[in-house]
Design a protein around this motif. Structure first.
Motif, short mmCIF file in Angstrom:
data_model
loop_
_atom_site.label_atom_id
_atom_site.label_comp_id
_atom_site.label_asym_id
_atom_site.label_seq_id
_atom_site.Cartn_x
_atom_site.Cartn_y
_atom_site.Cartn_z
N TRP A 189 0.96 -1.19 -0.46
CA TRP A 189 0.32 -0.17 0.18
C TRP A 189 1.27 1.03 0.04
N ILE B 185 1.73 5.68 0.32
CA ILE B 185 0.87 7.05 0.59
C ILE B 185 0.99 8.41 -0.11
N SER C 115 7.19 8.10 5.04
CA SER C 115 5.36 7.60 5.17
C SER C 115 5.41 6.01 4.62
N LYS C 116 5.12 5.50 5.19
CA LYS C 116 4.90 4.37 4.45
C LYS C 116 4.05 3.42 5.49
N VAL C 117 2.97 2.16 4.43
CA VAL C 117 2.97 1.49 5.51
C VAL C 117 3.73 -0.02 5.65
N MET D 155 -3.01 -3.02 9.62
CA MET D 155 -2.50 -2.08 8.73
C MET D 155 -1.80 -0.99 9.70
N VAL E 26 0.65 2.70 9.87
CA VAL E 26 0.71 3.79 8.91
C VAL E 26 1.20 4.72 9.28
N ILE F 35 -4.01 6.65 1.84
CA ILE F 35 -3.62 5.94 2.39
C ILE F 35 -4.18 4.68 1.43
#
Length: 360
Positions: A80, A82, A97-99, A118, A120, A135
């Motif tokens: 996923w 961002i 920034s990441k999942v 999940m 985030v 997201i």
């Protein structure tokens, strides 16, 4: 006798008015574990078997097999993305920034203890500027992908007779898609708050390809909580409803698909890191049709919906395939060295000289 018939008719009318409402799991992030396609370097699985999609079918002949293998992706949580707005975009926020897949402790007092949800991380600007982050899944969730199993290499198999008879598609049952949806009555999100003052929206798209966002509330709480959006325009009294009748075909069976979350940060609030966790999204909705079982298989006869969906999916495949190949080529060009080679043949001497240069 007449009164009895009138009462019976009223009961049947009431039962009919309540029978078309339903609850469904739109997406359950605990189902999106990485269970196929091993990474050659780490030996760990990288994709989710149920939702894996091979976009290499739209790639040209100039791509190598290694490049085409990179075009296989799924709704596995690390895939996923961002999407930051212009006020939030900078080198640090884009890079950090990441999942991720966030494991819940076995000792947690929740029904999904021991599973992955999940996780985030978003880096918002610290300056006084409104900012938001979406997201989003790695690809637009297909609405008509046939239900079929995939092997450990992510290769989709032929649908079984049982899967064909079910009438369901690949992304139903908690993987991002709900069909036969009329009016959405309520939406619920199970999330862990971390006392952030940010707002949370759910993004949904319908069969007319119209995306809408629904405000779920603010994340200024601690612990797990179910945030609920109730449709303020939902009319419970049948006689007060405006009855609209649409042609059933070729508009297709109405559906909604999950397009992601949006987290908004007000300029007056604190910036920097936002950390959030999400377990699932559910909806309560009116059924568009009481039954979707038709006497004539319209789509098999005319193929109008398949043609439109195939064209849309092909465009998505080309877009995503090109993005993945460009990422592969960029990764190949990246520098992998962590330090300079030793020209003096003595690592200690080079390290010592580096330290002296730093001191000077």
């Amino acid at each position: 006798m007449k009164r009895t018939l009138t009462l019976l008719a009223s009961v049947l009318l009431l039962a009919g008015s309540l029978s078309f409402a339903d609850e469904a799991m739109l997406i359950d992030f605990t189902l999106l574990d990485q269970d196929c396609i091993q990474d050659e370097n780490t030996g760990k699985n990288t994709q989710n078997k149920r939702t894996v999609m091979d976009f290499s079918v739209a790639a040209g002949a100039t791509f190598t097999e290694d490049q085409k293998n990179l075009m296989k992706t799924s709704l596995a949580l690390p895939e996923w993305e961002i999407d930051l707005n212009s006020s939030a975009r900078n080198v640090t926020s884009i890079a950090e920034s990441k999942v991720v897949a966030a494991p819940v402790k076995d000792s947690a007092k929740v029904p999904f203890a021991g599973k992955n949800v999940m996780g985030v991380r978003v880096i918002f600007p610290t300056i006084a500027a409104n900012a938001n982050a979406k997201i989003v899944p790695p690809f637009d969730i297909p609405a008509y992908e046939p239900l079929a199993d995939a092997d450990d290499n992510g290769v989709r198999q032929e649908p079984s007779d049982e899967q064909k008879a079910s009438g369901k598609t690949l992304f139903e049952d908690g993987y991002g898609l709900v069909k036969n949806v009329g009016t959405v009555k309520s939406i619920a999100v199970t999330t862990m708050g971390m006392n952030y003052p940010h707002g949370l929206y759910v993004l949904l798209k319908d069969n007319d390809n119209i995306e809408r966002r629904y405000f779920m509330g603010y994340l200024a709480f601690d612990g797990w909580k179910t945030l609920v959006w109730n449709n303020p325009q939902y009319i419970t009294e049948i006689r007060q409803r405006e009855i609209r009748v649409y042609p059933i075909y070729p508009r297709g069976l109405p559906f909604v698909k999950f397009c992601g979350f949006q987290v908004t940060r007000d300029a007056a609030h604190i910036g920097d890191n936002y950390i959030g966790y999400f377990k699932d999204v559910k909806i309560i909705y009116d059924k568009a049709l009481l039954t979707s079982d038709r006497d004539i298989a319209d789509e098999d006869l005319w193929g109008i919906i398949t043609k439109k969906e195939t064209a849309r999916q092909y465009a998505e495949m080309q877009r995503f395939g090109n993005v993945q190949v460009n990422r592969y080529l960029e990764k190949e060009k990246m520098a992998t060295e962590e330090s300079f080679s030793d020209s003096l043949g003595d690592g200690a001497s080079a390290q010592k000289n580096q330290g002296q240069a730093a001191n000077n």
